[in-house]
Design an enzyme around this catalytic site. Structure first.
Site, PDB file in Angstrom:
ATOM      1  CE  LYS A 176      12.734   1.374 130.925  1.00  0.00           C
ATOM      2  NZ  LYS A 176      13.778   2.044 130.144  1.00  0.00           N
ATOM      3  CE1 TYR A 204       0.106 -30.531 125.487  1.00  0.00           C
ATOM      4  CE2 TYR A 204       1.084 -28.655 126.635  1.00  0.00           C
ATOM      5  CZ  TYR A 204      -0.038 -29.363 126.228  1.00  0.00           C
ATOM      6  OH  TYR A 204      -1.278 -28.914 126.554  1.00  0.00           O
ATOM      7  CG  HIS A 250      19.377   5.615 127.120  1.00  0.00           C
ATOM      8  ND1 HIS A 250      19.282   5.526 128.488  1.00  0.00           N
ATOM      9  CD2 HIS A 250      19.101   4.377 126.646  1.00  0.00           C
ATOM     10  CE1 HIS A 250      18.967   4.278 128.829  1.00  0.00           C
ATOM     11  NE2 HIS A 250      18.858   3.563 127.727  1.00  0.00           N
ATOM     12  CB  CYS A 254       2.259 -26.546 129.940  1.00  0.00           C
ATOM     13  SG  CYS A 254       2.888 -28.234 129.923  1.00  0.00           S
ATOM     14  CG  MET A 255      -0.878 -20.896 128.664  1.00  0.00           C
ATOM     15  SD  MET A 255      -2.410 -20.718 127.766  1.00  0.00           S
ATOM     16  CE  MET A 255      -1.873 -20.966 126.078  1.00  0.00           C
ATOM     17  CG  ASP A 256      -2.493 -22.784 132.050  1.00  0.00           C
ATOM     18  OD1 ASP A 256      -2.514 -21.550 131.879  1.00  0.00           O
ATOM     19  OD2 ASP A 256      -3.128 -23.593 131.344  1.00  0.00           O
ATOM     20  NE  ARG A 298      17.513   8.502 131.751  1.00  0.00           N
ATOM     21  CZ  ARG A 298      18.400   9.003 130.886  1.00  0.00           C
ATOM     22  NH1 ARG A 298      18.679  10.291 130.891  1.00  0.00           N
ATOM     23  NH2 ARG A 298      18.982   8.217 130.007  1.00  0.00           N
ATOM     24  NE  ARG A 326      16.440   3.538 122.640  1.00  0.00           N
ATOM     25  CZ  ARG A 326      16.380   2.995 123.857  1.00  0.00           C
ATOM     26  NH1 ARG A 326      16.295   1.672 123.994  1.00  0.00           N
ATOM     27  NH2 ARG A 326      16.386   3.757 124.939  1.00  0.00           N
TER      28      ARG A 326
HETATM   29  C1  LIG Z   1      14.831   2.231 130.891  1.00  0.00           C
HETATM   30  C2  LIG Z   1      15.598   3.469 130.898  1.00  0.00           C
HETATM   31  C3  LIG Z   1      16.558   3.698 131.884  1.00  0.00           C
HETATM   32  C4  LIG Z   1      16.956   2.659 132.905  1.00  0.00           C
HETATM   33  O1  LIG Z   1      17.823   1.711 132.366  1.00  0.00           O
HETATM   34  P1  LIG Z   1      18.447   0.567 133.311  1.00  0.00           P
HETATM   35  O2  LIG Z   1      19.463  -0.089 132.480  1.00  0.00           O
HETATM   36  O3  LIG Z   1      17.315  -0.344 133.653  1.00  0.00           O
HETATM   37  O4  LIG Z   1      18.972   1.252 134.507  1.00  0.00           O
HETATM   38  C5  LIG Z   1      17.187   4.932 131.886  1.00  0.00           C
HETATM   39  N1  LIG Z   1      16.884   5.866 130.970  1.00  0.00           N
HETATM   40  C6  LIG Z   1      15.971   5.682 130.011  1.00  0.00           C
HETATM   41  C7  LIG Z   1      15.677   6.761 129.031  1.00  0.00           C
HETATM   42  C8  LIG Z   1      15.289   4.480 129.935  1.00  0.00           C
HETATM   43  O5  LIG Z   1      14.388   4.286 128.981  1.00  0.00           O
END
Ligand SMILES: *Cc1c(COP(=O)(O)O)cnc(C)c1O
Length: 381
Positions: free
Chosen positions: A35, A265, A166, A312-314, A222, A134
């Protein structure tokens, strides 16, 4: 055309990290979480590198990310959208063979209706809220969600491919919430199976869970941050992971200035004596945090230098003292650390944040340049 700043991504590091995670996962399968542009590393190349390392599932947050993977030819491997929201083009998602996490009755109904239009069952992973508060169905709502999923399976609109949850505190292995979540997950998945669901995979563990808690691996882990070689639990070590991203910029300008020169700045930095300044062309527009003003270090000319004055920005400025640097010389902002440069973890520690935020916020203006044997094989420049 070359860019003055670039993020080099070592695809071999990603595939090696996945291989290491696979070994640590025992027999569990690995879903590489890609992601948010693979935590800033680039969605499609990172997904391919993870598959080369032995991942057999890909996870994303949004439907658009899943469709981009399918468009890029990442097919024949299950892709799971972990954050399903109302109003998405679910008929297309189902038709493109993308799995969806579902944690509420209204979403299940929406997905089932889309599946009917698509003419094939939606593959869903029922999401249990085991204590993070969540996403997912709370324990009290779980039986109703399981019942509705069973009815949808009977109607041919849904196939429950997975049961998932999770962790909230997996990076603190002694936190009591971990045990509670683990127990709740076992109970909720047992309830679902007794009710008649036959999921292919049950999954709970993020990187920290996968690395620190063998009993949390179930059928699938995951890992996100660990895929990119950054540790999910810095207080416990690096677990042999190798950071994949190196952020570099080519020195734009070098000049001598007198003592008492206010820099950038707000003049929050003033030279103490006659000195040499260098301008580095990377700023908060590229994802260098402005909170890093007068704080973060970079590697230039083989030595560490702190950012002088405001980011700065750049661009930002470093004070070389009597050190030498030529325009065009490479400055390493962060990387694996093996040449003496800071790591993303070191930047995160200095800023009071996590490494996730450092790499994920590197902006779209910064080209990702892929390196390593895998990159050569895939024809990246
Ligand atoms: C982002 C995410 C993970 C991975 O989490 P990490 O801490 O980066 O390993 C696993 N499961 C779900 C549902 C997530 O959204």
């Amino acid at each position: 055309m070359r860019s003055p700043a670039e993020a080099r991504v070592d695809l071999d590091a990603i595939s090696d990290n996945i291989a290491l995670l696979r070994e640590r996962a025992g027999g569990a399968a690995v879903m590489a979480m890609v992601k948010a542009e693979a935590y800033g590393h680039g969605l499609v190349p990172a997904a391919r590198a993870a598959l080369a390392g032995g991942a057999t599932w890909i996870g994303v947050a949004r439907t658009a990310e899943a469709l981009r993977l399918r468009d890029a030819g990442v097919t024949g491997v299950p892709v799971l959208v972990c954050l399903s929201v109302p109003g998405e083009p679910y008929d297309e998602i189902v038709a493109r063979d993308v799995d969806l996490s579902v944690g509420s009755l209204p979403l299940l109904a929406e997905v089932a209706a889309a599946a009917e239009r698509a003419g094939r069952p939606a593959r869903v992973h029922l999401k249990a809220d085991t204590g993070m508060s969540r996403g997912g169905a709370a324990a009290a709502d779980w039986p109703a969600l399981v019942g509705a999923a069973l009815a949808a399976e009977a109607a041919g609109t849904v196939r429950v491919a997975g049961i998932m949850s999770h962790f909230a505190c997996a990076d603190e292995p002694d936190h009591p919430a971990n045990e509670r979540q683990l127990r709740a997950f076992v109970e909720m998945s047992e309830h679902a199976e007794k009710a008649g669901l036959r999921p292919e995979v049950r999954h709970l563990a993020n990187s920290a869970g996968a690395l620190l808690r063998p009993e949390a691996r179930f059928d699938l882990v995951r890992p996100g941050i660990a895929t990119y070689g950054l540790t999910p639990a810095p207080q416990l070590g690096t677990f042999g992971l190798r950071p994949a991203m190196t952020l570099v910029a080519d020195t734009a300008l070098v000049k001598r200035v007198p003592a008492g020169s206010g820099v950038s700045y707000g003049h929050t930095y003033t030279t103490e004596r006659e000195t040499t300044l260098a301008v580095v062309p990377a700023g908060y527009g590229d994802g260098v945090p402005r909170h890093g003003s007068n704080l973060l270090e970079v590697l230039a000319g083989g030595r560490r230098h702190r950012i002088a004055g405001r980011v700065c920005m750049d661009q930002f400025v470093i004070d070389l003292g009597d050190g030498a640097l030529a325009p065009g010389d490479e400055v390493v902002l962060f990387g694996p650390g093996d040449r003496g440069e800071p790591t993303a973890q070191e930047w995160a520690d200095a800023l009071g944040t996590i490494s996730y935020e450092i790499v994920t916020r590197i902006g779209a203006r910064v080209p990702r340049v892929y390196t390593g044997r895998l990159a050569e094989r895939e024809g990246h420049e």
